[in-house]
Design an enzyme around this catalytic site. Structure first.
Site, PDB file in Angstrom:
ATOM      1  N   GLY A 301       0.816  -1.317   0.083  1.00  0.00           N
ATOM      2  CA  GLY A 301       0.166   0.009  -0.131  1.00  0.00           C
ATOM      3  C   GLY A 301       0.817   1.321   0.153  1.00  0.00           C
ATOM      4  N   GLU A 302       0.324   2.449   0.540  1.00  0.00           N
ATOM      5  CA  GLU A 302       1.006   3.628   0.489  1.00  0.00           C
ATOM      6  C   GLU A 302       1.313   4.152  -0.830  1.00  0.00           C
ATOM      7  OE1 GLU A 302       4.965   3.234   2.500  1.00  0.00           O
ATOM      8  OE2 GLU A 302       4.048   2.366   4.103  1.00  0.00           O
ATOM      9  N   GLY A 303       0.685   3.470  -1.788  1.00  0.00           N
ATOM     10  CA  GLY A 303       0.943   3.991  -3.127  1.00  0.00           C
ATOM     11  C   GLY A 303       2.093   3.572  -3.691  1.00  0.00           C
TER      12      GLY A 303
END
Lengths: 334, 334
Positions: A301-303
């Site tokens: 996640g987190e981009g």
């Protein structure tokens, strides 16, 4: 204010801008004259031409990428669906602020501006197995935060997220939008018992809100989370500003799917950055009709997967906009 | 002088340095403490740890990458095996010098030093269907050019190539090393008749030199080309200097395969940068036991696929060497 209700958002989704056909034609013509055999740069060519269309220029750029991370907390964590405690969301937001997370390093490596938006972390969404995750006012406010987070001068946009419990929300959204089973996965690394609890929570949530789930925006409201709503708003905001988007993993794609199910074609300005190791992401990408640029088993996640794909897009742009033509270089065109 | 004969090279291949086990252990320990769920960065984690071993440090770097392109001409082009005339080799070398090729843009995008080595372009190798492509002196000289091209202060190395006709030479090498059929592909875009001529040339070359082909270095001499020999020498030179290598496409991998077939493990310092669209590359990567970082349908050569993968490696290094640990960030470790 871009919208004040879900009805406003539905209206906005009927008025999406198209890419610039002239710029696409010019970029295609340029691509055919560059010093390489036709098609030899593979997907780099299609990415560059796609970018040209949305940026409205024959020679697109990718030197002003923006990454926006949205963080939210989830009532459904009470059901024991994550390997990490809910406090980790706020701890990781502090880590983002201090520059210590993976996304900070990737943003720096590819020259991206990084913004972090905390969405009422002290006020988790309601547990969706017991009631709607958000009120209409809450989901609209979260979508507006995302919508307004997009810098219209960016030449590329990534929406990332942090939210303990949000693979459960994303799985519930995917189940509601597409039906079937098996949308829940291991997330950050939940064990077998935790996975069964996730599956049960997803099933309970979808059953409880069944009457509303033919409307994708209601799916988002009842089963989503603030950071997921913000990502949907941001992807929509990028479209209105014609800023091309790199989609991240399972959770970002669940947000994107809400838009696509409401207005087919709503993701034409998006490319899939990567296929994550989260089990159902490949299946979700198929539903969206998107081929990932990378498949390196990331599941953070987190981009982060999309941020890594910025490098690929920068390579595509560098070739397309920087290479000599056969005529300029005096090379025989085969 | 590192070697003067194929016998010297065989000896060198028995004395390959190993990675630094202490650095690997330190990097693995560090990786386990970074603020992310275990394994959540997928292949970025294994790449960073692999790099740590070869660079001999807990925190590897990738800010001094070197790309060396080797160019050679091939007598077998007389058999009509390419969609482009042989003159394009020297024209593309001029394009490299003027900064107009794809590899120039990719080198700039990822901050790599780019060197171009022309190997006797006015003296093509012999047509391998009629005799050995090179004498021993010629193949050794070409390997030495590659060996000496490696900058020992580089933290990452890519060998690329330019040589009209060289997918035919690479297919002949693969056929000789691994047997079977179907190693010839479309290269820069040859038509059906051209592909049949390639297949015939490969079959004729392998048949003519059959008696010598149990020795991989003789395979390189009889069927290869100067730029292929130079890439083999460069990959060997990088190993001796413990500089990690990103392998490019089908032709670069055919050069690498000569080393691996001579000394199993000779490519332990190499990662596969990409899987190209050249039909047999996937099969060659399988033979080498290498999983590609990218698969974006590139089929250009010039080191372009590997150069693009520099970005992925830089992302891996940025995360590994730059992220905070759980203790530093005050994040609960799950």
């Amino acid at each position: 204010m871009p919208f004040q209700s879900l009805a406003d958002i539905r209206t906005l989704l009927t008025r999406l801008p198209a890419p610039d056909a002239k710029a696409i034609a010019a970029a295609e013509a340029r691509n055919g004259q560059l010093t390489k055999p036709p098609g030899a740069l593979g997907r780099l060519e299609t990415v560059a031409i796609w970018l040209a269309g949305w940026q409205g220029t024959e020679k697109p750029r990718a030197d002003r990428p923006q990454i926006a991370i949205f963080a939210g907390n989830h009532g459904v964590t009470a059901k024991g669906v994550s390997a990490f405690p809910a406090e980790v969301t706020v701890q990781m937001v502090a880590n983002f602020a201090h520059g210590g997370a993976a996304i900070n390093q990737l943003a720096r490596a590819f020259g991206a501006k990084l913004d972090v938006h905390s969405l009422d972390l002290d006020r988790p969404t309601a547990d969706f197995t017991e009631g709607p995750a958000m009120t209409e006012a809450e989901v609209v406010a979260a979508m507006r935060t995302g919508y307004e987070a997009v810098d219209p001068s960016a030449d590329l946009f990534v929406a990332g997220e942090m939210g303990i419990g949000n693979t459960t929300a994303a799985a519930a959204i995917a189940t509601a939008l597409y039906g079937g089973f098996g949308w829940a996965g291991r997330g950050t690394g939940v064990d077998d018992a935790g996975l069964r609890r996730k599956e049960a929570a997803v099933a309970a949530g979808v059953e409880r809100h069944q009457a509303l789930l033919s409307d994708p925006l209601e799916v988002l409201r009842c089963l989503g989370g603030r950071e997921i709503a913000a990502m949907a708003g941001a992807i929509l905001g990028a479209r209105m500003a014609r800023v091309p988007v790199i989609l991240d993993g399972f959770i970002a794609c669940s947000a994107a799917a809400v838009l696509e199910q409401t207005a087919p074609g709503a993701l034409d300005h998006c490319v899939a950055g990567h296929q994550s190791a989260e089990g159902a992401h490949a299946r979700l990408l198929e539903k969206l009709g998107k081929e990932p640029l990378l498949a390196l088993d990331l599941r953070l996640g987190e981009g982060s997967g999309a941020a890594l794909a910025i490098g690929v897009v920068q390579g595509a742009v560098a070739c397309h906009s920087g290479m000599a033509t056969f005529a300029e270089a005096g090379v025989a065109a085969g």
